[in-house]
Each structure stands twice: as C-alpha cells, then as structure tokens.
Design a protein around this motif. Structure first.
Motif, PDB file in Angstrom:
ATOM      1  N   THR A  50     -10.329   9.980  30.544  1.00 35.06           N
ATOM      2  CA  THR A  50      -9.103  10.132  31.321  1.00 35.06           C
ATOM      3  C   THR A  50      -8.881  11.613  31.555  1.00 35.06           C
ATOM      4  O   THR A  50      -9.343  12.450  30.766  1.00 35.06           O
ATOM      5  CB  THR A  50      -7.902   9.539  30.567  1.00 35.06           C
ATOM      6  OG1 THR A  50      -7.862  10.094  29.245  1.00 35.06           O
ATOM      7  CG2 THR A  50      -8.026   8.029  30.464  1.00 35.06           C
ATOM      8  N   PRO A  51      -8.213  11.985  32.661  1.00 33.58           N
ATOM      9  CA  PRO A  51      -8.051  13.407  32.980  1.00 33.58           C
ATOM     10  C   PRO A  51      -7.345  14.184  31.873  1.00 33.58           C
ATOM     11  O   PRO A  51      -6.402  13.693  31.252  1.00 33.58           O
ATOM     12  CB  PRO A  51      -7.204  13.385  34.251  1.00 33.58           C
ATOM     13  CG  PRO A  51      -7.437  12.035  34.845  1.00 33.58           C
ATOM     14  CD  PRO A  51      -7.601  11.117  33.684  1.00 33.58           C
ATOM     15  N   VAL A  52      -7.832  15.382  31.610  1.00 34.55           N
ATOM     16  CA  VAL A  52      -7.151  16.298  30.705  1.00 34.55           C
ATOM     17  C   VAL A  52      -6.580  17.424  31.560  1.00 34.55           C
ATOM     18  O   VAL A  52      -7.073  17.704  32.647  1.00 34.55           O
ATOM     19  CB  VAL A  52      -8.092  16.865  29.628  1.00 34.55           C
ATOM     20  CG1 VAL A  52      -8.692  15.741  28.793  1.00 34.55           C
ATOM     21  CG2 VAL A  52      -9.207  17.707  30.254  1.00 34.55           C
ATOM     22  N   THR A  53      -5.544  18.071  31.057  1.00 31.60           N
ATOM     23  CA  THR A  53      -4.921  19.170  31.783  1.00 31.60           C
ATOM     24  C   THR A  53      -5.096  20.453  30.989  1.00 31.60           C
ATOM     25  O   THR A  53      -4.653  20.553  29.843  1.00 31.60           O
ATOM     26  CB  THR A  53      -3.422  18.908  32.012  1.00 31.60           C
ATOM     27  OG1 THR A  53      -3.261  17.662  32.699  1.00 31.60           O
ATOM     28  CG2 THR A  53      -2.802  20.018  32.855  1.00 31.60           C
ATOM     29  N   THR A  54      -5.758  21.422  31.593  1.00 31.08           N
ATOM     30  CA  THR A  54      -6.007  22.682  30.903  1.00 31.08           C
ATOM     31  C   THR A  54      -4.727  23.510  30.845  1.00 31.08           C
ATOM     32  O   THR A  54      -3.728  23.200  31.483  1.00 31.08           O
ATOM     33  CB  THR A  54      -7.083  23.501  31.634  1.00 31.08           C
ATOM     34  OG1 THR A  54      -6.542  24.001  32.870  1.00 31.08           O
ATOM     35  CG2 THR A  54      -8.320  22.661  31.922  1.00 31.08           C
ATOM     36  N   MET A  55      -4.792  24.601  30.085  1.00 30.29           N
ATOM     37  CA  MET A  55      -3.640  25.491  29.984  1.00 30.29           C
ATOM     38  C   MET A  55      -3.301  26.092  31.342  1.00 30.29           C
ATOM     39  O   MET A  55      -2.149  26.419  31.627  1.00 30.29           O
ATOM     40  CB  MET A  55      -3.923  26.597  28.964  1.00 30.29           C
ATOM     41  CG  MET A  55      -2.672  27.236  28.399  1.00 30.29           C
ATOM     42  SD  MET A  55      -3.019  28.459  27.098  1.00 30.29           S
ATOM     43  CE  MET A  55      -3.678  27.412  25.802  1.00 30.29           C
ATOM     44  N   GLY A  56      -4.313  26.214  32.193  1.00 28.58           N
ATOM     45  CA  GLY A  56      -4.099  26.739  33.538  1.00 28.58           C
ATOM     46  C   GLY A  56      -3.614  25.690  34.529  1.00 28.58           C
ATOM     47  O   GLY A  56      -3.441  25.985  35.714  1.00 28.58           O
ATOM     48  N   GLY A  57      -3.421  24.452  34.058  1.00 22.49           N
ATOM     49  CA  GLY A  57      -2.908  23.398  34.916  1.00 22.49           C
ATOM     50  C   GLY A  57      -3.964  22.652  35.709  1.00 22.49           C
ATOM     51  O   GLY A  57      -3.636  21.829  36.565  1.00 22.49           O
ATOM     52  N   LEU A  58      -5.231  22.929  35.438  1.00 28.10           N
ATOM     53  CA  LEU A  58      -6.304  22.219  36.136  1.00 28.10           C
ATOM     54  C   LEU A  58      -6.550  20.871  35.476  1.00 28.10           C
ATOM     55  O   LEU A  58      -6.501  20.748  34.248  1.00 28.10           O
ATOM     56  CB  LEU A  58      -7.587  23.046  36.105  1.00 28.10           C
ATOM     57  CG  LEU A  58      -7.507  24.454  36.699  1.00 28.10           C
ATOM     58  CD1 LEU A  58      -8.861  25.139  36.590  1.00 28.10           C
ATOM     59  CD2 LEU A  58      -7.042  24.408  38.149  1.00 28.10           C
ATOM     60  N   LYS A  59      -6.846  19.870  36.284  1.00 29.72           N
ATOM     61  CA  LYS A  59      -7.144  18.548  35.744  1.00 29.72           C
ATOM     62  C   LYS A  59      -8.660  18.327  35.765  1.00 29.72           C
ATOM     63  O   LYS A  59      -9.305  18.517  36.789  1.00 29.72           O
ATOM     64  CB  LYS A  59      -6.428  17.468  36.548  1.00 29.72           C
ATOM     65  CG  LYS A  59      -4.918  17.525  36.382  1.00 29.72           C
ATOM     66  CD  LYS A  59      -4.246  16.261  36.856  1.00 29.72           C
ATOM     67  CE  LYS A  59      -2.737  16.349  36.724  1.00 29.72           C
ATOM     68  NZ  LYS A  59      -2.296  16.598  35.344  1.00 29.72           N
ATOM     69  N   ILE A  60      -9.202  17.929  34.629  1.00 32.28           N
ATOM     70  CA  ILE A  60     -10.635  17.700  34.491  1.00 32.28           C
ATOM     71  C   ILE A  60     -10.862  16.288  33.964  1.00 32.28           C
ATOM     72  O   ILE A  60     -10.244  15.886  32.976  1.00 32.28           O
ATOM     73  CB  ILE A  60     -11.267  18.705  33.507  1.00 32.28           C
ATOM     74  CG1 ILE A  60     -11.063  20.138  34.009  1.00 32.28           C
ATOM     75  CG2 ILE A  60     -12.752  18.410  33.307  1.00 32.28           C
ATOM     76  CD1 ILE A  60     -11.541  21.201  33.031  1.00 32.28           C
ATOM     77  N   ILE A  61     -11.731  15.545  34.638  1.00 29.93           N
ATOM     78  CA  ILE A  61     -12.127  14.228  34.141  1.00 29.93           C
ATOM     79  C   ILE A  61     -13.445  14.398  33.404  1.00 29.93           C
ATOM     80  O   ILE A  61     -14.457  14.792  34.006  1.00 29.93           O
ATOM     81  CB  ILE A  61     -12.298  13.224  35.293  1.00 29.93           C
ATOM     82  CG1 ILE A  61     -10.983  13.063  36.065  1.00 29.93           C
ATOM     83  CG2 ILE A  61     -12.758  11.868  34.749  1.00 29.93           C
ATOM     84  CD1 ILE A  61     -11.102  12.160  37.278  1.00 29.93           C
ATOM     85  N   PRO A  62     -13.477  14.153  32.096  1.00 28.68           N
ATOM     86  CA  PRO A  62     -14.703  14.345  31.330  1.00 28.68           C
ATOM     87  C   PRO A  62     -15.856  13.498  31.873  1.00 28.68           C
ATOM     88  O   PRO A  62     -15.666  12.348  32.280  1.00 28.68           O
ATOM     89  CB  PRO A  62     -14.309  13.895  29.917  1.00 28.68           C
ATOM     90  CG  PRO A  62     -12.819  14.063  29.868  1.00 28.68           C
ATOM     91  CD  PRO A  62     -12.348  13.735  31.250  1.00 28.68           C
ATOM     92  N   ASP A  63     -17.048  14.087  31.869  1.00 31.29           N
ATOM     93  CA  ASP A  63     -18.238  13.349  32.304  1.00 31.29           C
ATOM     94  C   ASP A  63     -18.610  12.263  31.303  1.00 31.29           C
ATOM     95  O   ASP A  63     -19.048  11.167  31.679  1.00 31.29           O
ATOM     96  CB  ASP A  63     -19.432  14.305  32.455  1.00 31.29           C
ATOM     97  CG  ASP A  63     -19.213  15.340  33.539  1.00 31.29           C
ATOM     98  OD1 ASP A  63     -18.751  14.966  34.630  1.00 31.29           O
ATOM     99  OD2 ASP A  63     -19.506  16.525  33.291  1.00 31.29           O
ATOM    100  N   VAL A  64     -18.458  12.590  30.015  1.00 31.39           N
ATOM    101  CA  VAL A  64     -18.813  11.641  28.952  1.00 31.39           C
ATOM    102  C   VAL A  64     -17.780  11.769  27.837  1.00 31.39           C
ATOM    103  O   VAL A  64     -17.019  12.729  27.782  1.00 31.39           O
ATOM    104  CB  VAL A  64     -20.226  11.921  28.378  1.00 31.39           C
ATOM    105  CG1 VAL A  64     -21.295  11.725  29.435  1.00 31.39           C
ATOM    106  CG2 VAL A  64     -20.307  13.325  27.774  1.00 31.39           C
TER     107      VAL A  64
END
Length: 210
Positions: A50-64
C-alpha cells in the motif's frame, strides 16, 4: 557488484527521502558506472503493498513486501532515516538486515535507521556512527556498542555502512565505494563536485568516464 545488480530500498511512512536521493539517482541511472557495468535495479520494499508517504510528501507504492525478498539475489539493502525507527513495525526489515550482514551483503543505514540497527543489537560489535552518541544511548537503552562508535559523518565496517542524517553525500560515497561501481577517480571527482561546487571537479568527473 555484479554487472546486473539489485538494490533493495526500504520505504515507509515518514521516510526521509532526501537522505537517499544522491544514492538512488546514481544507482538507477548508472551514468558514472565503470565501463561494462549496467545500472543497478533499485527495488522498493515495504511492509505492505500500500502507498507510503515520505517526509517530503511523496507517495510510493512498494514493489515488493519484505517477505518476498530473497537476500541471496541482492547486492545491497538501503535503510533511510525516518521518525518511526524505534517502533516494532520495522522488526521484519531489521531481521533482514541481520541476515544480510551475516551473508556479507551491503547494508546501508542513515540517520534514524541507525537507531533501528542499534535497538536490534546490530551495532554492538561493529564500527558505526549515528546522529549523536548520547542521543543513541538515550533512545536505545539496550545499545552497548559505545566503544565502536566513531564520530564521523559516515563509517564503513565490512558490509555495514552507517551515516549521520546530515551526511547524505558522504553516505552515498561510502555505499558507492563499497559496491565498487565507480572508479576511484570518478568517485573522488563526483564527491568533490557535490561537496565544493567547484567547476573543475565537473571536468574531472567527465574526463574520468571517457
């Protein structure tokens, strides 16, 4: 490092994205790699897909997810800083870091991630650094590695690389050196260009990859 290498980047909510920006850019682009080496494959790893939100506000969906990782097929595990490293949620990735170190696979930890390693007992007998020794001891009462603490911006001990959160450039330099993807001349020019901003190092860098 192999000609076709894989690097796992751990991603999680509050991850300090700027601390690994230099490193991921150089690994993914391979623009200054030694001749014959392909760019590294950077795979993001999370606790869930599930998407994570970095400290910079970027959303990343983990590959694995962590449990899908096969450490025998990777060259490095990179652990960025963040606000939650003393929480139990990071237990699985810290266990993976322990396995990597036993198998002599590179583990790079910066800023808050060093707290996680300390709490897991992985810094008690290896040279390392962090943001501050007194803070490390305060936050991680079980930590007993003070005699191995080195007051440097970044420290390499075998396949373990640790760094202060104010030293993403030094962290990147240590990881790139340990992975041996840049020539010594290229790495020296790259570091000094980014550290001093002097144009002469840009020309040295370009010359080094011809």
């Amino acid at each position: 490092m192999n000609s076709n290498s894989t690097v796992y980047l751990y991603v999680f909510d509050t991850m300090a994205d700027w601390e690994v920006g230099y490193l991921t850019a150089e690994l993914n682009s391979g623009r200054y790699f030694r001749k014959g080496l392909e760019r590294a494959k950077v795979i993001t790893v999370g606790m869930e897909k599930t998407p994570v939100t970095t400290m910079g506000g970027l959303k990343i969906i983990p590959d694995v997810i962590v449990h899908e990782c096969n450490i025998t097929s990777i060259d490095a595990l990179i652990l960025p800083g963040g606000n939650t490293w003393t929480e139990a949620v990071h237990g699985p990735i810290l266990k993976m870091a322990e396995m990597c170190l036993k198998e002599e696979i590179v583990v790079g930890a910066i800023c808050g991630a060093t707290l996680g390693l300390a709490q897991a007992g992985l810094l008690n007998s290896r040279w390392h650094t962090s943001n501050d020794l007194d803070y490390l001891k305060m936050v991680c009462p079980s930590y007993t590695g003070e005699e191995y603490y080195n007051r440097q911006l970044a420290v390499t001990d075998g396949t373990l690389i640790t760094a202060s959160g104010v030293a993403p450039l030094e962290f990147t330099s240590h990881v790139l050196k340990r992975l041996d993807v840049f020539s010594d001349r290229t790495l020296d020019a790259w570091y000094h260009l980014n550290k001093t901003h002097e144009p002469k190092y840009f020309y040295e860098l370009m010359s080094s990859i011809q």
